[in-house]
Design an enzyme around this catalytic site. Structure first.
Site, PDB file in Angstrom:
ATOM      1  CG  ASP A  81      -9.722  -0.192   4.926  1.00  0.00           C
ATOM      2  OD1 ASP A  81      -9.552  -0.490   3.729  1.00  0.00           O
ATOM      3  OD2 ASP A  81      -9.039  -0.663   5.860  1.00  0.00           O
ATOM      4  CE  LYS A 115      -3.835  -2.424   2.179  1.00  0.00           C
ATOM      5  NZ  LYS A 115      -4.517  -2.835   3.420  1.00  0.00           N
ATOM      6  CD  GLN A 125      -3.604  -4.317   6.639  1.00  0.00           C
ATOM      7  OE1 GLN A 125      -3.538  -3.326   5.922  1.00  0.00           O
ATOM      8  NE2 GLN A 125      -4.179  -5.438   6.245  1.00  0.00           N
TER       9      GLN A 125
END
Ligand code: NAD
Length: 298
Positions: free
Chosen positions: A120, A53, A97
């Protein structure tokens, strides 16, 4: 002939478009979109995902930075980090994460992220907006990256998302990260949607009825070739590492890919299908979040 949908190529095209848009934003307004990724602990798969990422963000000109905290860190420290990023105008996108260590409540952390920076798309406000759509998602809605990537892969396979209208779509898996938002997106595009999961009866029969099949289960090659409707379009989200007798290992999806070839109209490979699209959609969400914040701030 089965078309193998090239997620790497589609993701590269999306990233090239984003790089041009990021460069224009920088030249025009002197703004660089900022993405912060928090990794707690040393899970090797998570560590690899966040490295990708960060690298991809930088390649398109986004200021992507990973902060790594030890697994013993307290929930309060994680929340303090999120609060600092919420308040920082140079940070437009925040990603924590998952999974988090068991002593940290995932829900508390996700709910602490400013919904406008929630790249997200897991904050209940964004999830709720997605669940209550009455048509395709508006530009400003931050949609979870993996299902959005799947939708773009379907668009690539079908030519146009209007082709989803009235189609029988099955989503295998009901996670909040993939299955549920995927079902919401398909419904928003007027598909007739079924969600199946670990308690569903006769998965094979459910699959055989599906013209569009999205599988996000995490069981290597669970879906056999004989389960697939001829001429269906199959999106395989699963990433499973399986060992071979000679000690090597390889990645396989949730669908028995070799058995599907020659049977279905189109299928995504693993690797090289959904994975690259997930990362590209994260970068796209970061740019959208940045643009939105600039509009709000004026
Ligand atoms: P999850 O474990 O949260 O959810 C799995 C779902 O599958 C659950 O809803 C469960 O009910 C269902 N399920 C489990 N076993 C089943 C069975 N035998 N039959 C039918 N349903 C069953 O997983 P997730 O986060 O949704 O991820 C699913 C898979 O997708 C994993 O392999 C994961 O690694 C992969 N994944 C890939 C990407 C990507 O970018 N390519 C992103 C996220 C997840």
């Amino acid at each position: 002939m089965t078309r193998v949908i090239d997620g790497r190529a589609l993701a590269a095209r999306l990233r090239a478009r984003l790089a041009a848009e990021v460069a224009a934003l920088r030249a025009g307004r002197g703004i660089v979109p900022g993405l912060r990724v928090l990794l707690v602990g040393e899970d090797p798969a998570s560590a690899a995902y966040v490295r990708t990422k960060e690298k991809m963000a930088r390649e398109v000109g986004i200021d992507g930075r990973v902060v790594r905290l030890p697994s013993e860190v307290s929930e309060a420290e994680v929340l303090a980090r999120v609060a600092a990023w919420n308040a920082d105008p140079a940070v437009h996108g925040i990603l924590v994460q998952l999974p988090l260590p068991a002593h940290i409540r995932t829900r508390s952390v996700l709910e602490a992220i400013d919904p406008a920076k929630d790249v997200d798309g897991f904050h209940p406000l964004n999830a709720g907006r997605l669940a209550t759509l009455s048509g395709p998602p508006p530009e400003e809605l931050l949609v979870p990256c993996t299902p959005r990537g799947c939708l773009l892969l379907l668009e690539e396979a079908l030519g146009d998302l209007s082709a989803l209208r009235g189609k029988r779509a099955l989503v295998l898996g009901r996670s909040t990260i993939v299955g549920r938002p995927m079902a919401a997106l398909l419904l928003a595009h007027d598909a007739t949607v079924t969600i199946a999961h670990s308690r569903s009866r006769d998965l094979a029969e459910e699959c055989r009825r599906a013209e569009i099949l999205v599988v996000a289960v995490g069981r290597p090659e669970l879906v056999r070739g004989g389960w697939l409707a001829p001429d269906s379009v199959v999106i395989d989200v699963g990433i499973n590492r399986v060992g071979a007798a000679d000690g090597t290992s390889r990645l396989v999806g949730d669908v028995a890919f070799a058995e599907a070839l020659g049977r279905v109209a189109a299928i995504t490979p693993v690797p090289g299908g959904v994975g690259p699209m997930t990362v590209a959609c994260l970068l796209d969400n970061t740019l959208r979040a940045c643009r939105r914040q600039l509009v709000v701030e004026g």
